[in-house]
Design an enzyme around this catalytic site. Structure first.
Site, PDB file in Angstrom:
ATOM      1  CB  SER A  22     -27.892  24.074  22.705  1.00  0.00           C
ATOM      2  OG  SER A  22     -27.675  25.725  23.425  1.00  0.00           O
ATOM      3  CB  THR A 154      -1.754  15.083 -18.251  1.00  0.00           C
ATOM      4  OG1 THR A 154      -1.188  14.578 -19.236  1.00  0.00           O
ATOM      5  CG2 THR A 154      -0.583  16.351 -18.199  1.00  0.00           C
ATOM      6  CG  HIS A 155      -5.226  11.820 -18.932  1.00  0.00           C
ATOM      7  ND1 HIS A 155      -6.433  12.697 -18.890  1.00  0.00           N
ATOM      8  CD2 HIS A 155      -3.934  13.450 -19.528  1.00  0.00           C
ATOM      9  CE1 HIS A 155      -5.996  13.898 -20.061  1.00  0.00           C
ATOM     10  NE2 HIS A 155      -5.689  13.814 -20.340  1.00  0.00           N
ATOM     11  CB  SER A 276      -1.448  -5.417   7.868  1.00  0.00           C
ATOM     12  OG  SER A 276      -1.871  -6.536   7.993  1.00  0.00           O
ATOM     13  CE  LYS A 282      -1.313  -5.193   2.597  1.00  0.00           C
ATOM     14  NZ  LYS A 282      -2.192  -3.761   2.725  1.00  0.00           N
ATOM     15  CD  GLU A 289      -5.152   3.783   2.875  1.00  0.00           C
ATOM     16  OE1 GLU A 289      -6.121   3.302   3.745  1.00  0.00           O
ATOM     17  OE2 GLU A 289      -3.696   3.152   2.797  1.00  0.00           O
ATOM     18  CE1 TYR A 316     -30.962  31.736  17.662  1.00  0.00           C
ATOM     19  CE2 TYR A 316     -33.181  31.810  18.284  1.00  0.00           C
ATOM     20  CZ  TYR A 316     -31.576  31.014  17.963  1.00  0.00           C
ATOM     21  OH  TYR A 316     -31.177  29.736  18.506  1.00  0.00           O
ATOM     22  CD  GLN A 321     -29.485  24.557  20.367  1.00  0.00           C
ATOM     23  OE1 GLN A 321     -30.333  26.065  21.092  1.00  0.00           O
ATOM     24  NE2 GLN A 321     -30.418  23.683  20.648  1.00  0.00           N
ATOM     25  CE  LYS A 324     -24.613  28.277  19.293  1.00  0.00           C
ATOM     26  NZ  LYS A 324     -25.619  28.042  18.130  1.00  0.00           N
TER      27      LYS A 324
HETATM   28  N1  ARG Z   1     -28.492  27.867  22.159  1.00  0.00           N
HETATM   29  C1  ARG Z   1     -29.202  29.141  21.097  1.00  0.00           C
HETATM   30  C2  ARG Z   1     -28.018  28.876  19.921  1.00  0.00           C
HETATM   31  O1  ARG Z   1     -27.264  27.572  19.392  1.00  0.00           O
HETATM   32  C3  ARG Z   1     -28.930  30.480  21.837  1.00  0.00           C
HETATM   33  C4  ARG Z   1     -29.896  31.916  21.953  1.00  0.00           C
HETATM   34  C5  ARG Z   1     -31.621  30.859  21.915  1.00  0.00           C
HETATM   35  N2  ARG Z   1     -32.311  32.322  22.255  1.00  0.00           N
HETATM   36  C6  ARG Z   1     -33.846  31.754  21.923  1.00  0.00           C
HETATM   37  N3  ARG Z   1     -34.674  32.652  21.345  1.00  0.00           N
HETATM   38  N4  ARG Z   1     -34.145  30.279  22.520  1.00  0.00           N
HETATM   39  O2  ARG Z   1     -29.015  29.243  18.994  1.00  0.00           O
END
Ligand code: ARG
Length: 462
Positions: A22, A154-155, A276, A282, A289, A316, A321, A324
């Site tokens: 990651s 409206t509309h 354009s 244009k 947009e 967990y 992951q 992110k």
């Molecule tokens: N890169 C992992 C994440 O974003 C970090 C946590 C990793 N934990 C694990 N038990 N492998 O979630």
């Protein structure tokens, strides 16, 4: 360097290594990772779990890594699985044995939960600041246009006259609510996961209150399994960002319509429009947009996150992951859109004549004409019918209500007198609407005072 090589006899398959890693995206919170580690070691030393000397060495090492990354002397490469491994490896390389003690009483599970929270908290505040800037631009337009008459729709059909101030005020309300949503999320998420360990806390005598306070949280998260697996706040934040984007997108839709050859209500500044490659005449509203287009991307984050989380057993799981890249993209997209939109809005000019003519041309004063009859004793339902007939007559004769002669009025109802013209003038239609929240200048004046106070007192820090 791997943080978990001991139990394995074979090397990781290269594709697995890449699939699992990651670092390419979680490097975005290197600063938060280091900040969290510093708070952790200060606590470890205070609790006598590591020595003061080790603490000093670790902090110096971490600060050095931070400074080197910021100065571009240390590049975050993809040799390491994630930002946590990267920092720890470099720390140990720099300070030796003491570096290996940093991770005492901590798991990457509580570490990543902390990093993401610290990062999100900072981004929420930044986004709030951008929304505040946008509200300031809106208030400027509102204050300067309480007399600028335009049709209200409206509309997408002309309905009743409003003012540009009033129309902008609707968006002021929307972005004000967006800020309050961000504030709620900030309050609710502001509990510290650090010290939750992998899922079940640790056997070390950690002082979780202390680290929580150091890092600006209200307190420690009270269940260690929840602390490492809670992503609600990211879902809430994605939802809030989706709503912000939805608001911007509606606004952009209107700007695109107002900018069309048919409406010509506005002129987008050259700096915020594009041409354009083939049609020289244009001038396109590309920014509006694009903001409208990018809304779908942010919705995508919300739906993806909800879907990722829906089947996850406690605590967990690596699925998490995936939060992110999605959230980072949604944050960057939403912030970018607010900023660009604000620039476009702030430099846009309004074609007041066109707006007024458009309001005059669409029978937007028909309701007021009916009210005139009601004020002269005609029951509303009858008044509605009489004005309907008049409108039909106007359409047939290509006139507005204001252009009819008194005779023409009287042919349809004898109740009409000379004062009908004043009663249906655009100024009267607006000026008489003074219930709270209505476009009349008096009502808008009251609301403007409230908005000024709101922007004065609302610092972007919670
Ligand atoms: N890169 C992992 C994440 O974003 C970090 C946590 C990793 N934990 C694990 N038990 N492998 O979630």
């Amino acid at each position: 360097m791997k943080l978990w090589g001991g139990r394995f006899t074979k090397e990781t398959n290269q594709l697995v290594q890449a699939f699992n890693a990651s670092v390419s995206f979680d490097q975005k919170f290197y600063k938060e990772d280091i900040e969290g580690s510093i708070a952790h070691v200060i606590m470890l030393a205070k609790q006598g779990i590591i020595t003061e000397d080790d603490k000093e060495a670790i902090i110096t090492g971490l600060k050095g890594i931070l400074a080197d990354i910021e100065a571009g002397r240390l590049e975050i490469d993809d040799e390491h699985e994630d930002i946590h491994s990267f920092v720890e490896a470099h720390l140990t390389e720099r300070i030796g044995e003491a570096g290996k003690k940093l991770h005492t009483g901590r798991s990457r599970n509580d570490q990543v939960a902390l990093d993401m929270k610290l990062y999100t908290r900072k981004e929420i505040l930044e986004m709030d600041g951008l929304l505040k800037d946008l509200l300031n631009s809106l208030l400027k337009i509102i204050k300067g246009n309480t007399d600028t008459i335009m049709p209200g729709f409206t509309h997408l059909q002309k309905a009743q006259p409003v003012t540009l101030a009033h129309h902008m005020g609707a968006y002021f309300e929307m972005f004000k609510r967006d800020r309050s949503r961000l504030k709620d999320i900030f309050e609710r998420m502001n509990y510290c996961p650090l010290g939750a360990g992998a899922l079940a806390g640790t056997t070390y005598p950690l002082d979780r209150d202390f680290t929580a306070k150091q890092l600006g949280f209200k307190g420690p998260a009270l269940n260690s399994m929840d602390a490492v697996s809670d992503r609600d706040y990211l879902i809430e934040f994605s939802s809030a960002m989706s709503i912000i984007m939805m608001h911007l997108s509606r606004f952009c839709e209107e700007i695109t319509i107002w900018n069309s050859n048919e409406y010509q209500f506005i002129e987008i500044d050259d700096a915020y429009s594009t041409g354009s490659s083939i049609m020289p005449q244009k001038k396109n509203p590309d920014i509006a947009e694009l903001v409208r287009g990018k809304t779908g991307r942010v919705y995508g984050t919300l739906v993806s996150l909800l879907t990722t989380m829906k089947g996850l057993s406690l605590a967990y799981n690596k699925d998490m992951q995936e939060d992110k890249e999605l959230v980072f993209d949604a944050i960057d997209t939403t912030k970018g859109c607010i900023l660009l939109f604000n620039g476009m809005l702030d430099t846009m000019t309004f074609n007041k004549d066109k707006m007024r003519k458009s309001a005059e041309g669409g029978f937007t004063n028909a309701t007021d004409a009916a009210d005139y009859l009601v004020n002269h004793g005609v029951p509303f339902r009858d008044a509605h019918g009489i004005i309907g007939e008049l409108v039909l007559y106007c359409i047939g004769n290509n006139k507005t209500l204001g252009e009819l002669s008194l005779d023409e009025y009287r042919n349809i109802s004898p109740v009409f007198e000379e004062d009908i013209y004043n009663a249906i003038s655009m100024e009267t239609c607006i000026g008489k609407r003074n219930t709270t929240g209505a476009p009349g200048q008096q009502a808008m004046g009251e609301v403007i005072k409230i908005y000024e106070k709101y922007l004065d007192s609302n610092a972007s820090k919670y």
